[in-house]
Design a protein around this motif. Sequence first.
Motif, PDB file in Angstrom:
ATOM      1  N   ALA A 126       0.838  -1.207   0.000  1.00 62.59           N
ATOM      2  CA  ALA A 126       0.000   0.000   0.000  1.00 62.59           C
ATOM      3  C   ALA A 126       0.870   1.253   0.000  1.00 62.59           C
ATOM      4  O   ALA A 126       0.629   2.198  -0.756  1.00 62.59           O
ATOM      5  N   LEU A 127       1.896   1.245   0.844  1.00 63.26           N
ATOM      6  CA  LEU A 127       2.755   2.432   0.925  1.00 63.26           C
ATOM      7  C   LEU A 127       3.500   2.672  -0.380  1.00 63.26           C
ATOM      8  O   LEU A 127       3.737   3.815  -0.768  1.00 63.26           O
ATOM      9  N   ILE A 171      -5.676  -1.297   5.542  1.00 67.07           N
ATOM     10  CA  ILE A 171      -4.812  -2.331   6.118  1.00 67.07           C
ATOM     11  C   ILE A 171      -4.535  -2.061   7.603  1.00 67.07           C
ATOM     12  O   ILE A 171      -4.463  -2.987   8.414  1.00 67.07           O
ATOM     13  N   ILE A 172      -4.411  -0.776   7.953  1.00 65.36           N
ATOM     14  CA  ILE A 172      -4.241  -0.427   9.376  1.00 65.36           C
ATOM     15  C   ILE A 172      -5.464  -0.899  10.175  1.00 65.36           C
ATOM     16  O   ILE A 172      -5.331  -1.490  11.254  1.00 65.36           O
ATOM     17  N   GLY A 173      -6.634  -0.651   9.598  1.00 65.26           N
ATOM     18  CA  GLY A 173      -7.866  -1.097  10.258  1.00 65.26           C
ATOM     19  C   GLY A 173      -7.849  -2.603  10.442  1.00 65.26           C
ATOM     20  O   GLY A 173      -8.140  -3.142  11.515  1.00 65.26           O
ATOM     21  N   GLY A 184     -14.330  -5.571   6.146  1.00 64.89           N
ATOM     22  CA  GLY A 184     -15.464  -4.711   5.764  1.00 64.89           C
ATOM     23  C   GLY A 184     -15.482  -3.450   6.612  1.00 64.89           C
ATOM     24  O   GLY A 184     -15.571  -2.333   6.098  1.00 64.89           O
ATOM     25  N   GLU A 185     -15.325  -3.661   7.888  1.00 66.31           N
ATOM     26  CA  GLU A 185     -15.304  -2.534   8.834  1.00 66.31           C
ATOM     27  C   GLU A 185     -14.163  -1.562   8.503  1.00 66.31           C
ATOM     28  O   GLU A 185     -14.332  -0.352   8.460  1.00 66.31           O
ATOM     29  N   ALA A 186     -12.953  -2.141   8.249  1.00 64.64           N
ATOM     30  CA  ALA A 186     -11.777  -1.317   7.962  1.00 64.64           C
ATOM     31  C   ALA A 186     -11.982  -0.526   6.673  1.00 64.64           C
ATOM     32  O   ALA A 186     -11.657   0.655   6.593  1.00 64.64           O
ATOM     33  N   LEU A 187     -12.544  -1.219   5.666  1.00 64.00           N
ATOM     34  CA  LEU A 187     -12.840  -0.554   4.389  1.00 64.00           C
ATOM     35  C   LEU A 187     -13.759   0.642   4.616  1.00 64.00           C
ATOM     36  O   LEU A 187     -13.517   1.747   4.131  1.00 64.00           O
TER      37      LEU A 187
END
Lengths: 399, 380
Positions: A126-127, A171-173, A184-187
């Motif tokens: 991601a980074l 991804i942190i989530g 789903g929640e993190a998204l």
Amino acid sequence: MPDLPPILTSLAWPIAIAIAWLAGEFGQRWTGLPRISFYGLVGFVLAGPQGAVLPLPDSGPVALLADIGFGLILFELGYRINLRWLRTNPWLGAAGLTESLLTFGVVYLIAIAFGSSQLVALMMAALSMGSSPATVVRVINEQRSSGQVTERVLHLTALNCVLAVFAFNVIIGFWIFRTFDAVGEALWQSLVMLAGSALLGALFGVLVPALLRAIRNPRQDATLAYAIAILLLVAICDAGTLSPYIAALAFGLSARHRRVAFSAAQRNFGALGGLLTVLLFVFAASTLDWRQIAAGSALAVAVVLARLATKTLAVTAFAHLSGVSWRKGALTGLGLAPLSVFVILLIEHARHAGVHVVDELRAMAAVTMLLEVFGPVIIQRALIWAHESTTDPEPPHAA
Amino acid sequence: MPLEAFTPSQPLTFGVELELQLVSLSDFDLTAASPDLLHLLQRHPFPGNVTPEITESMIEINSSVHTAYGPLLAQLREIRDTLVAASDVLNIGIAGGGTHPFQHWSQQKISSKPRYEYLSQLYGYLAKQFTVFGQHVHIGCANGDDALYLLHALNRYLPHFIALSSSSPFVQGHDSGFDSARLNSVFAFPMSGRAPFILSWQEFTDVYFAKMERTNIIKSMKDFYWDLRPKPEFGTIELRVCDTPLTVERAAAIAAYLQALCHYLLARPEAPPLEDDYLVYHYNRFQACRFGMEGSLTHPKTYDTVPLRDDILATLEKMMPHAEALGSVEALQHLAATARGGSDAAQLRQVFEREGSVESMVHAAIQRFRGDRRMRWQRG
């Protein structure tokens, strides 16, 4: 540095900034390389684990100042972005999506091949999608370049940074909950964070120009007003859980459409922007530890090369369709190489959010150090090879 | 090398050259986009012709040779549409206007063409200050003598063209007070101004040009930056005082007006031009540059002073029968409306008053140039 008298500790930052500035000026004069490469080197050398001149990065006000410096740069980037272009030339957007996703995929596979855990590999991927707006904007202004490579690097950088912030937050989530059920929640949270930050920035972009018109200021240079607004915006985002980067970018984007002068003579926000840029680059490099860099160096070299290849290949592939020569397409891809400051600040934010990911991302520290020094050189060369830099020597005269 | 012979051309045929601004849509400043734009246009059949100009933030387009206003306008529109579509692909704006209101000359890049590099070396900063944008109109002449006659007979009407095309009120970020500030940049060149008063082509080449060549200052007609100059290789005279108007419609109308005037003058209805006509020439030209339509004009023979607007309107009226013969009545009506309503310079000032920023003026100029027509880029 508990042994030193407090007066020396408080002098550490001003001294570091002065040394970095001098190194930038002399380094640029002697080598022709961008000043910010030298700022990064000085920050790294003087950092706690190395020269032990600078305190450890957790000290609050400097981190906030670095964020403000980055906010000014992102505002300027946003101010130069024309969203309509992505509609009239959809191939440019396609190039941006492709280069980001390809980089994500390839870096993920490389990290896994080097034995990283799945989460670390996802985070690195991601980074790696993003490019460093600070380096890109700073070098473009320093070279006073204009042309298709310049314009496309700016637009693609804005696009891939938004994608990287989004993916990184997802991804942190995911990291926080440590379970795939939470994706789903993190998204959702990442989307809400992105939208909230963008909305807040856009609100500033409507309010500030309206205020300037109300006080009949627009004919004068509005740069100071914008700088103060960014200070406020970044502080609000820091206090909340919003992304100051997305907010500053959205602020610039919407202010642009109000066409209240952000004077071209004030690029980089003049002396204020110059000062904060030195601080930003020194700060970013000062967070790095040579031990982490050494540990992650093999993977870092692989990631840097892979990133260079994926971005250059993907952008080149769309060059003809999007209306430029293959050569300019390739140079645009190359110009997306810088990464450093952006990644460091994202990781710092994760740390603030309670996610201590730095140790897990040793290779990313090494990537950022490599690109802190070489990123500015690569984009500078791309602009010069594209004949878009106005600091080129004039061609020989045919008298 | 002696001056080449005057190539005869069909009288009153005409063509237009327009120098255009290439603008970055990110900050509305000029941008060195001509190499990218020319690269893209190579892939697409281009009506007319497009060439790089002295700095990389300019291009020049030119029409083919036409006999009538209608086809000229149609072709200019087609060129405009192609350019606008290409500029959309590259995120640049294309605009008319004699000056960019806030560009800084020191930021401009000289095109890598030997002639421009030579000019840059000779003229120093004047070359970069020459980042101004003009319209040139060529009128075909049967022979060199006719060309020189027309060139001098037109002296009295030159301020009309300056005022009607004026679109350069701002320079380097500030209102210059001039409607056409562009011409002040042209005047700085040592070989600018009026042509010498010679009415015979033979004398022009054998005496004047031969002498000038011996001075080693002049190598070809290109070295003269006169307001009106003969162009022997094309068989034309070239009017060079106009700012590039904000729209191709006005550019075509101005060309049609010049054609009608030449149609009128070739019938020799007026007293022949004299050297003394030039006594008032520079002052009249200054009035048109400074005040545009609000200026005044001193008649070269009677020394009567009249408002320039009235003189333009009266002349347009007088040219109507010629415009009817040439099929350009609509063009002259367009110019009469301009004379009454206000030039591009006046409109740009209004935008600045209303919006309060120089960036807004550039934005307005880009929108004016686009017209209503949009076209999707056809990939070639």
